[in-house]
Design a protein around this motif. Structure first.
Motif, PDB file in Angstrom:
ATOM      1  N   GLU A 135       0.829  -1.209   0.000  1.00  0.00           N
ATOM      2  CA  GLU A 135       0.000   0.000   0.000  1.00  0.00           C
ATOM      3  C   GLU A 135       0.865   1.262   0.000  1.00  0.00           C
ATOM      4  O   GLU A 135       0.542   2.245  -0.674  1.00  0.00           O
ATOM      5  CB  GLU A 135      -0.941  -0.008   1.201  1.00  0.00           C
ATOM      6  N   HIS A 136       1.959   1.248   0.752  1.00  0.00           N
ATOM      7  CA  HIS A 136       2.881   2.386   0.766  1.00  0.00           C
ATOM      8  C   HIS A 136       3.420   2.646  -0.638  1.00  0.00           C
ATOM      9  O   HIS A 136       3.420   3.789  -1.122  1.00  0.00           O
ATOM     10  CB  HIS A 136       4.047   2.128   1.735  1.00  0.00           C
ATOM     11  N   TYR A 137       3.883   1.593  -1.291  1.00  0.00           N
ATOM     12  CA  TYR A 137       4.443   1.755  -2.633  1.00  0.00           C
ATOM     13  C   TYR A 137       3.407   2.320  -3.599  1.00  0.00           C
ATOM     14  O   TYR A 137       3.680   3.287  -4.337  1.00  0.00           O
ATOM     15  CB  TYR A 137       4.989   0.430  -3.161  1.00  0.00           C
ATOM     16  N   VAL A 138       2.219   1.745  -3.601  1.00  0.00           N
ATOM     17  CA  VAL A 138       1.189   2.176  -4.548  1.00  0.00           C
ATOM     18  C   VAL A 138       0.788   3.626  -4.290  1.00  0.00           C
ATOM     19  O   VAL A 138       0.665   4.425  -5.224  1.00  0.00           O
ATOM     20  CB  VAL A 138      -0.032   1.230  -4.509  1.00  0.00           C
ATOM     21  N   SER A 139       0.631   4.012  -3.027  1.00  0.00           N
ATOM     22  CA  SER A 139       0.194   5.384  -2.732  1.00  0.00           C
ATOM     23  C   SER A 139       1.314   6.401  -2.967  1.00  0.00           C
ATOM     24  O   SER A 139       1.059   7.511  -3.430  1.00  0.00           O
ATOM     25  CB  SER A 139      -0.328   5.491  -1.303  1.00  0.00           C
ATOM     26  N   GLN A 140       2.554   6.038  -2.683  1.00  0.00           N
ATOM     27  CA  GLN A 140       3.666   6.987  -2.797  1.00  0.00           C
ATOM     28  C   GLN A 140       4.282   7.048  -4.192  1.00  0.00           C
ATOM     29  O   GLN A 140       4.844   8.067  -4.574  1.00  0.00           O
ATOM     30  CB  GLN A 140       4.764   6.641  -1.779  1.00  0.00           C
ATOM     31  N   HIS A 141       4.202   5.965  -4.946  1.00  0.00           N
ATOM     32  CA  HIS A 141       4.909   5.907  -6.232  1.00  0.00           C
ATOM     33  C   HIS A 141       3.989   5.807  -7.446  1.00  0.00           C
ATOM     34  O   HIS A 141       4.483   5.801  -8.574  1.00  0.00           O
ATOM     35  CB  HIS A 141       5.923   4.759  -6.213  1.00  0.00           C
ATOM     36  N   GLN A 142       2.687   5.687  -7.218  1.00  0.00           N
ATOM     37  CA  GLN A 142       1.696   5.726  -8.300  1.00  0.00           C
ATOM     38  C   GLN A 142       2.107   4.908  -9.529  1.00  0.00           C
ATOM     39  O   GLN A 142       2.330   5.470 -10.602  1.00  0.00           O
ATOM     40  CB  GLN A 142       1.427   7.182  -8.689  1.00  0.00           C
ATOM     41  N   PRO A 143       2.192   3.586  -9.393  1.00  0.00           N
ATOM     42  CA  PRO A 143       2.681   2.755 -10.510  1.00  0.00           C
ATOM     43  C   PRO A 143       1.608   2.366 -11.529  1.00  0.00           C
ATOM     44  O   PRO A 143       1.685   1.310 -12.147  1.00  0.00           O
ATOM     45  CB  PRO A 143       3.202   1.521  -9.774  1.00  0.00           C
ATOM     46  N   LEU A 144       0.622   3.230 -11.738  1.00  0.00           N
ATOM     47  CA  LEU A 144      -0.473   2.872 -12.636  1.00  0.00           C
ATOM     48  C   LEU A 144      -0.070   2.867 -14.104  1.00  0.00           C
ATOM     49  O   LEU A 144      -0.781   2.318 -14.936  1.00  0.00           O
ATOM     50  CB  LEU A 144      -1.665   3.813 -12.423  1.00  0.00           C
ATOM     51  N   ASP A 145       1.085   3.452 -14.416  1.00  0.00           N
ATOM     52  CA  ASP A 145       1.545   3.469 -15.809  1.00  0.00           C
ATOM     53  C   ASP A 145       2.554   2.369 -16.094  1.00  0.00           C
ATOM     54  O   ASP A 145       3.227   2.389 -17.116  1.00  0.00           O
ATOM     55  CB  ASP A 145       2.162   4.835 -16.142  1.00  0.00           C
ATOM     56  N   LYS A 146       2.641   1.388 -15.183  1.00  0.00           N
ATOM     57  CA  LYS A 146       3.655   0.347 -15.320  1.00  0.00           C
ATOM     58  C   LYS A 146       3.013  -1.044 -15.373  1.00  0.00           C
ATOM     59  O   LYS A 146       2.141  -1.363 -14.574  1.00  0.00           O
ATOM     60  CB  LYS A 146       4.632   0.413 -14.151  1.00  0.00           C
ATOM     61  N   ALA A 147       3.491  -1.861 -16.288  1.00  0.00           N
ATOM     62  CA  ALA A 147       3.033  -3.247 -16.370  1.00  0.00           C
ATOM     63  C   ALA A 147       3.322  -3.953 -15.058  1.00  0.00           C
ATOM     64  O   ALA A 147       4.383  -3.770 -14.462  1.00  0.00           O
ATOM     65  CB  ALA A 147       3.741  -3.970 -17.516  1.00  0.00           C
ATOM     66  N   GLY A 148       2.367  -4.723 -14.580  1.00  0.00           N
ATOM     67  CA  GLY A 148       2.545  -5.444 -13.325  1.00  0.00           C
ATOM     68  C   GLY A 148       2.490  -4.559 -12.098  1.00  0.00           C
ATOM     69  O   GLY A 148       2.715  -5.010 -10.979  1.00  0.00           O
ATOM     70  N   ALA A 149       2.221  -3.280 -12.290  1.00  0.00           N
ATOM     71  CA  ALA A 149       2.059  -2.308 -11.196  1.00  0.00           C
ATOM     72  C   ALA A 149       3.342  -2.031 -10.428  1.00  0.00           C
ATOM     73  O   ALA A 149       3.305  -1.698  -9.252  1.00  0.00           O
ATOM     74  CB  ALA A 149       0.941  -2.732 -10.240  1.00  0.00           C
ATOM     75  N   TYR A 150       4.493  -2.165 -11.114  1.00  0.00           N
ATOM     76  CA  TYR A 150       5.730  -1.792 -10.420  1.00  0.00           C
ATOM     77  C   TYR A 150       6.811  -1.405 -11.409  1.00  0.00           C
ATOM     78  O   TYR A 150       6.782  -1.789 -12.573  1.00  0.00           O
ATOM     79  CB  TYR A 150       6.239  -2.933  -9.526  1.00  0.00           C
TER      80      TYR A 150
END
Length: 194
Positions: A135-150
């Motif tokens: 949750e920290h990674y998703v909220s702080q780094h916004q990986p929505l433009d990346k395959a596999g979400a990272y």
């Protein structure tokens, strides 16, 4: 030869710049759906070639367009870009504690009609992650433009990736070693600046 990058990815732009290649960016919307019978590397190569086809009519004879598509595969499932934060969290929960494959398909299409399509594969292992880390990674780094979400170059790559077999740059979105080799072959000229 004039190189045209058909990608909005800042990572791909940086990698080409780091190679010392001069290029221009040209963008247009292309549908990124693919036939359901395709598997793994076939998906990445299909999408790269499909994107390049959209640029064919607008290429000058001395131009080469580079298109690419990166996918993350867990077993036979293709994990593309997540639609929202909830989907990103679900993807990372599936990836944590497991090994998955990253495929980047690349198409080099010349204005003279020559075309090369290839892909590269990298195996990536994540350690087990807590929900709070995800949750920290998703909220702080916004990986929505990346395959596999990272992104392997992001915080999660530093704390979660325990093993990588293949090209790190492929995981970032462009197998630069293969791009260099295939561009050299396609153009028949040295890519080194004089």
């Amino acid at each position: 030869m004039k190189l045209v990058l058909a990608s909005n990815s800042p990572r791909r732009r940086q990698l080409l710049s780091d190679l010392g290649l001069a290029y221009t960016v040209r963008l247009q919307e292309v549908d990124e759906s693919f036939p359901p019978h395709l598997r793994r590397a076939e998906v990445a190569e299909y999408l790269a070639a499909h994107k390049a086809a959209a640029y064919r009519a607008g290429l000058a004879p001395d131009e080469v367009v580079l298109t690419a598509d990166t996918i993350v595969c867990l077993d036979e499932d293709v994990l593309n870009k997540p639609a929202d934060e909830a989907e990103a969290i679900r993807m990372l929960q599936r990836l944590q504690g497991r090994t998955h494959d990253v495929f980047t398909g690349v198409c080099l299409l010349g204005g003279d009609g020559r075309q090369v399509v290839f892909s590269d594969q990298t195996r990536v292992t994540f350690r087990e992650l807590s929900l709070s880390e995800i949750e920290h990674y998703v909220s702080q780094h916004q990986p929505l433009d990346k395959a596999g979400a990272y992104g392997a170059q992001d915080w999660i790559g530093m704390v979660a990736v325990t093993r990588l077999e293949g090209s790190y740059f492929n995981v970032m979105g462009l197998p630069v070693h293969r791009v260099w080799e295939e561009l050299s072959r396609l153009t028949g000229a040295s890519l080194l600046a004089d």
